[in-house]
Motif scaffolding. Structure first.
Motif, PDB file in Angstrom:
ATOM      1  N   THR A 223       0.838  -1.193   0.000  1.00 47.52           N
ATOM      2  CA  THR A 223       0.000   0.000   0.000  1.00 47.52           C
ATOM      3  C   THR A 223       0.876   1.247   0.000  1.00 47.52           C
ATOM      4  N   ASP A 224       0.651   2.118  -0.968  1.00 44.22           N
ATOM      5  CA  ASP A 224       1.450   3.337  -1.093  1.00 44.22           C
ATOM      6  C   ASP A 224       0.693   4.556  -0.563  1.00 44.22           C
ATOM      7  N   LYS A 225      -0.611   4.587  -0.814  1.00 39.66           N
ATOM      8  CA  LYS A 225      -1.463   5.654  -0.303  1.00 39.66           C
ATOM      9  C   LYS A 225      -2.762   5.022   0.188  1.00 39.66           C
ATOM     10  N   SER A 226      -3.252   5.504   1.329  1.00 37.65           N
ATOM     11  CA  SER A 226      -4.454   4.903   1.904  1.00 37.65           C
ATOM     12  C   SER A 226      -5.152   5.892   2.822  1.00 37.65           C
ATOM     13  N   ARG A 227      -6.403   5.546   3.182  1.00 38.15           N
ATOM     14  CA  ARG A 227      -7.200   6.386   4.097  1.00 38.15           C
ATOM     15  C   ARG A 227      -7.774   5.519   5.199  1.00 38.15           C
ATOM     16  N   SER A 228      -7.633   5.945   6.446  1.00 40.66           N
ATOM     17  CA  SER A 228      -8.156   5.178   7.572  1.00 40.66           C
ATOM     18  C   SER A 228      -9.676   5.333   7.662  1.00 40.66           C
ATOM     19  N   VAL A 229     -10.349   4.221   7.966  1.00 39.31           N
ATOM     20  CA  VAL A 229     -11.808   4.225   8.087  1.00 39.31           C
ATOM     21  C   VAL A 229     -12.213   3.361   9.277  1.00 39.31           C
ATOM     22  N   LEU A 230     -13.411   3.605   9.794  1.00 35.38           N
ATOM     23  CA  LEU A 230     -14.001   2.797  10.855  1.00 35.38           C
ATOM     24  C   LEU A 230     -15.223   2.075  10.286  1.00 35.38           C
ATOM     25  N   ARG A 231     -15.236   0.731  10.388  1.00 32.54           N
ATOM     26  CA  ARG A 231     -16.353  -0.046   9.856  1.00 32.54           C
ATOM     27  C   ARG A 231     -16.633  -1.229  10.761  1.00 32.54           C
ATOM     28  N   PRO A 300      -8.284  -5.433  24.864  1.00 32.32           N
ATOM     29  CA  PRO A 300      -8.797  -5.127  23.520  1.00 32.32           C
ATOM     30  C   PRO A 300      -9.214  -3.665  23.389  1.00 32.32           C
ATOM     31  N   GLN A 301      -8.819  -3.060  22.266  1.00 29.28           N
ATOM     32  CA  GLN A 301      -9.175  -1.670  21.955  1.00 29.28           C
ATOM     33  C   GLN A 301      -9.577  -1.572  20.490  1.00 29.28           C
ATOM     34  N   ILE A 302     -10.599  -2.304  20.138  1.00 30.05           N
ATOM     35  CA  ILE A 302     -11.034  -2.370  18.748  1.00 30.05           C
ATOM     36  C   ILE A 302     -11.633  -1.034  18.317  1.00 30.05           C
ATOM     37  N   GLY A 303     -11.122  -0.505  17.221  1.00 26.88           N
ATOM     38  CA  GLY A 303     -11.688   0.721  16.646  1.00 26.88           C
ATOM     39  C   GLY A 303     -11.264   2.006  17.309  1.00 26.88           C
ATOM     40  N   GLN A 304     -10.283   1.947  18.199  1.00 22.84           N
ATOM     41  CA  GLN A 304      -9.835   3.169  18.880  1.00 22.84           C
ATOM     42  C   GLN A 304      -8.635   3.759  18.143  1.00 22.84           C
ATOM     43  N   TYR A 305      -8.940   4.474  17.082  1.00 22.29           N
ATOM     44  CA  TYR A 305      -7.884   5.132  16.303  1.00 22.29           C
ATOM     45  C   TYR A 305      -8.476   6.287  15.501  1.00 22.29           C
ATOM     46  N   LEU A 306      -7.606   7.096  14.932  1.00 19.51           N
ATOM     47  CA  LEU A 306      -8.023   8.245  14.132  1.00 19.51           C
ATOM     48  C   LEU A 306      -8.519   7.768  12.771  1.00 19.51           C
ATOM     49  N   ASP A 307      -9.718   8.167  12.385  1.00 15.52           N
ATOM     50  CA  ASP A 307     -10.209   7.793  11.062  1.00 15.52           C
ATOM     51  C   ASP A 307     -10.192   9.003  10.129  1.00 15.52           C
ATOM     52  N   ASP A 308     -10.366   8.717   8.848  1.00 20.04           N
ATOM     53  CA  ASP A 308     -10.331   9.734   7.787  1.00 20.04           C
ATOM     54  C   ASP A 308      -8.970  10.443   7.732  1.00 20.04           C
ATOM     55  N   ILE A 309      -7.907   9.669   7.985  1.00 18.21           N
ATOM     56  CA  ILE A 309      -6.541  10.181   7.905  1.00 18.21           C
ATOM     57  C   ILE A 309      -5.833   9.477   6.749  1.00 18.21           C
ATOM     58  N   TYR A 310      -5.186  10.239   5.903  1.00 20.94           N
ATOM     59  CA  TYR A 310      -4.502   9.690   4.744  1.00 20.94           C
ATOM     60  C   TYR A 310      -3.036   9.395   5.055  1.00 20.94           C
ATOM     61  N   MET A 311      -2.540   8.273   4.529  1.00 17.03           N
ATOM     62  CA  MET A 311      -1.116   7.958   4.589  1.00 17.03           C
ATOM     63  C   MET A 311      -0.534   8.103   3.186  1.00 17.03           C
ATOM     64  N   LEU A 312       0.586   8.837   3.095  1.00 17.38           N
ATOM     65  CA  LEU A 312       1.287   9.025   1.834  1.00 17.38           C
ATOM     66  C   LEU A 312       2.737   8.602   2.039  1.00 17.38           C
ATOM     67  N   LYS A 313       3.131   7.465   1.470  1.00 16.00           N
ATOM     68  CA  LYS A 313       4.516   7.022   1.621  1.00 16.00           C
ATOM     69  C   LYS A 313       5.433   7.884   0.762  1.00 16.00           C
ATOM     70  N   HIS A 314       6.686   8.008   1.211  1.00 11.40           N
ATOM     71  CA  HIS A 314       7.659   8.769   0.432  1.00 11.40           C
ATOM     72  C   HIS A 314       9.054   8.227   0.687  1.00 11.40           C
ATOM     73  N   ASP A 315      10.004   8.650  -0.104  1.00  9.12           N
ATOM     74  CA  ASP A 315      11.362   8.126  -0.022  1.00  9.12           C
ATOM     75  C   ASP A 315      12.222   8.906   0.958  1.00  9.12           C
ATOM     76  N   THR A 316      13.205   8.209   1.516  1.00  9.88           N
ATOM     77  CA  THR A 316      14.253   8.840   2.304  1.00  9.88           C
ATOM     78  C   THR A 316      15.524   8.037   2.051  1.00  9.88           C
TER      79      THR A 316
END
Length: 330
Positions: A223-231, A300-316
């Motif tokens: 996965t190079d780019k993605s968006r967090s969701v709660l479902r 257990p902490q199911i679903g306890q995270y930030l949603d609608d946040i985008y991840m964009l991988k990049h080089d270093t």
């Protein structure tokens, strides 16, 4: 109580993941190993080692000696081909006080054999792409209208999307099977692809975290780019799939949402390439692993995270001098 010393093998390019472990194992130690001195993730830990390739006969013996000499108490690999090797050798490592963070061998094999996984899903009532292990069964299903072209052809046992092909004609499928009969044919699922990171507690055996991301773009099988969701439907499906599976520790799922129906594509019983998205949104597998190694059960902490946040991988980049390369323990 002895503080854990974790050795991450086949570190490869997973530099960010190693950095997370170093951060979370503040009162413990994290070391890395790889067969190549040019594996960038090696240098994210204070101590790193060059080891034989995993297909060399002395590999496990070398790791056992390394663990004894360096006081390693836990072992974690980041690649699929090594999981079965370590799962078969867990008792040898346990005998010297080393915890191998891996699912039982049978559970690993279930995940790696894509046709066996398909049969497992059928028995469990889990939606899965129609899958055919022979040319004859595929042609029969095609004639009956059970599946349509185009389809995916892939190795029955494989990882990192290597040699996975979208095939448009029967002739192409026949040509591939003529060269290699250890293939499967899968129907093409058209829908939103989802990546799921899950953690099953090593002590309680319960699912303690599930993180869901919509995959937006892929690169080299990751996965190079993605968006967090709660479902909630995905949380329920993952817990259902894991119930009785024997899988433990960090896991990576691929799912498809096809017109509201969730299809399981595959399970990788290790850290997925997109896990950094989960960590940055608050789903901390390294910390959970540390607690397990300290003989503590995670809540257990199911679903306890930030949603609608985008991840964009990049080089270093990481620069290593020739002199430093010569100093690495082998």
């Amino acid at each position: 109580m002895q503080k854990p010393h974790l050795l991450i093998t086949s570190a490869g390019r997973r530099a960010k993941l190693v950095e997370y472990f170093v951060k979370e194992f503040k009162t413990g130690r994290v070391s890395t190993a790889d067969c190549s001195p040019l594996a960038s993730a090696l240098y994210m830990a204070d101590q790193h080692y060059i080891v034989p390739k995993i297909d060399e006969v002395e590999y496990i013996d070398h790791l056992l000696t390394l663990c004894q000499d360096e006081g390693v108490t836990a072992l974690l690999t980041l690649i699929d081909p090594e999981l079965g090797l370590l799962a078969q050798a867990t008792e040898r490592f346990q005998a010297i006080g080393v915890t191998v963070i891996v699912s039982p061998y049978a559970a690993c094999e279930l995940c790696f054999d894509k046709y066996t996984m398909y049969e497992y899903c059928l028995r469990q009532g889990i939606a899965h792409a129609r899958t055919y292990a022979t040319m004859a069964s595929f042609e029969e299903a095609l004639a009956a209208g059970e599946v349509q072209l185009p389809v995916f052809v892939k190795p029955r046992n494989g990882s990192a999307s290597i040699e996975v092909r979208r095939v448009e004609t029967v002739e192409e499928v026949e040509q591939l099977f003529s060269k290699n009969t250890d293939l499967i044919v899968q129907e093409l699922l058209v829908g939103q692809e989802l990546g799921v990171d899950a953690y099953v507690d090593l002590i309680s055996g319960k699912v303690t975290s599930i993180f869901i991301k919509e995959k937006l773009t892929m690169r080299a099988g990751e996965t190079d780019k993605s968006r967090s969701v709660l479902r909630d439907d995905v949380f329920e499906l993952v817990e259902h799939v894991l119930d009785g599976s024997g899988l433990v520790g960090p896991l990576d799922f691929d799912l498809f949402d096809v017109a509201g129906t969730l299809y399981l594509s595959e399970i990788n019983p290790r850290f997925g390439g997109g896990y950094p998205h989960a960590y940055e949104c608050g789903v901390n597998f390294p910390a959970q692993l540390y607690r397990n190694l300290m003989h503590e059960i995670n809540v257990p902490q199911i679903g306890q995270y930030l949603d609608d946040i985008y991840m964009l991988k990049h080089d270093t980049v990481t620069l290593i001098s020739a002199a430093e390369l010569q100093k690495i323990k082998r």
